[in-house]
Design an enzyme around this catalytic site. Sequence first.
Site, PDB file in Angstrom:
ATOM      1  N   SER A  75       0.652  -1.705   0.009  1.00 15.43           N
ATOM      2  CA  SER A  75       0.001   0.096   0.247  1.00 15.43           C
ATOM      3  C   SER A  75       0.724   1.131   0.144  1.00 15.43           C
ATOM      4  CB  SER A  75      -1.159  -0.064   1.400  1.00 15.43           C
ATOM      5  OG  SER A  75      -1.987  -0.741   1.025  1.00 15.43           O
ATOM      6  N   LYS A  78      -0.380   2.974  -2.769  1.00 15.06           N
ATOM      7  CA  LYS A  78      -1.476   4.043  -3.040  1.00 15.06           C
ATOM      8  C   LYS A  78      -0.589   6.067  -2.863  1.00 15.06           C
ATOM      9  CE  LYS A  78      -4.269   1.737  -0.635  1.00 15.06           C
ATOM     10  NZ  LYS A  78      -4.356  -0.245  -0.937  1.00 15.06           N
ATOM     11  N   TYR A 161     -10.408   2.338   5.636  1.00 14.23           N
ATOM     12  CA  TYR A 161      -9.298   2.413   4.781  1.00 14.23           C
ATOM     13  C   TYR A 161      -9.572   1.385   3.921  1.00 14.23           C
ATOM     14  CZ  TYR A 161      -4.453   1.513   3.457  1.00 14.23           C
ATOM     15  OH  TYR A 161      -3.130   1.345   2.853  1.00 14.23           O
ATOM     16  N   GLU A 283      -0.171   9.625   5.240  1.00 14.86           N
ATOM     17  CA  GLU A 283      -0.667   9.851   5.798  1.00 14.86           C
ATOM     18  C   GLU A 283       0.113  10.847   6.853  1.00 14.86           C
ATOM     19  OE1 GLU A 283      -1.803   6.266   7.629  1.00 14.86           O
ATOM     20  OE2 GLU A 283      -3.161   5.696   5.993  1.00 14.86           O
ATOM     21  N   LYS A 326       3.521   5.753   5.575  1.00  9.15           N
ATOM     22  CA  LYS A 326       2.841   5.143   4.956  1.00  9.15           C
ATOM     23  C   LYS A 326       3.143   4.110   5.497  1.00  9.15           C
ATOM     24  CE  LYS A 326      -0.855   3.395   3.064  1.00  9.15           C
ATOM     25  NZ  LYS A 326      -1.333   2.940   3.771  1.00  9.15           N
ATOM     26  N   SER A 329       1.402  -3.941   2.470  1.00 12.09           N
ATOM     27  CA  SER A 329       2.070  -5.114   2.938  1.00 12.09           C
ATOM     28  C   SER A 329       1.217  -5.647   1.223  1.00 12.09           C
ATOM     29  CB  SER A 329       1.587  -5.299   4.350  1.00 12.09           C
ATOM     30  OG  SER A 329       2.106  -5.013   5.414  1.00 12.09           O
TER      31      SER A 329
END
Length: 373
Positions: A75, A78, A161, A283, A326, A329
């Site tokens: 991720s 992202k 999420y 984040e 961030k 996995s």
Amino acid sequence: MAVFGASHCVAATQTDQPIEKIVNDAVRPVLKAQGIPGMAVAITVNGKQHYFNYGVASKETGRPVANDTLFEIGSVSKTFTATLAAYAQATGKLALSDNASQVLPTLRGSTFDNISVLQLGTYTAGGLPLQFPSDADHQDKMLGYFKQWKPTYAAGTHRQYSNPSLGLFGYLAAQSMGAPFDKLMEKTLLPKLGLKHSYLKVPQDQMGLYAQGYSKDDKPVRVEPGALDSEAYGVKTSASDLLRYVEANMNPTSLEKPLQQAIAITHTGYYQVGDMTQGLGWEFYNYPVTLDTLLAGNSSQMALEPHEVRWLNPPQPQRDTVLINKTGSTGGFGAYVAFIPAKDIGIVILANKNYPNAERIKIAHNILAALSD
């Protein structure tokens, strides 16, 4: 070069010795306790790069981890997807405020008439799940899934999420730019970021550098195709390329103007849940930040449960005192990226085993705390 037994810890230069001890002390106990075959740790401090490699990229071949070993980053992908979508907005192709069905007419008449592109990019569409249901986890079935999906919450009220949410966000960005997502990522965004060793599909001539992943029960595994996999969790990259990406995020002035604007958009705070501020992909936390705060923000609870959100009005540009991070996995890999722009310090941690987020956070927190004193 310094090599420590089977762990193959490689320091970039002799001047890395103090950093090397800090990294070894943080990493080695986790490697042993978690049974991680190989790990790459890359650190940037005031524009200088430091690399520390441990163990093997493959237990079968015994090939050691190196700066150019390719890892699945899950991720963390992202953040690349978010950067592409923000680039689409910066170049006038996409408006984050548009509803999804305006960008993709196939979705007209569905719930997505009332869900914005931004809500998809911030996991606030109304409760899209963490993963696609198994019968919809195919590229040719995912649009049918979205067309019939019904929200649990009003759009914009709760964070849930979600790979389908962020995946559709990236898919819409590609639609707005008039080309397939994979092509835009590999031929446009990654080159513009100066990344020459990052892929969605690893080319045959690079497969020798692709680490073998290992599941929690130590079975060899690599990520398999799925709906919107490229958009949500598909990037494979090296410690050196990912560190370059971190540096571009901290100091984007050498990039073209639209890409500078895109990075600023991804570093914008849109809402808060607890002590975490949600950007696009990334984040954020007020810095300095305690280990407990980082652990809470990257916990299973944050990933698996819905949370009411407090929108920032207007959205908040990147603050001076912030840590940006961030996790990522796949079945056989675990990644973590964190950086503190005001300190000009960043860290990349890549491993070929899916081990707990908490252990990654502790490694990074220990190292960053020691280097920022």
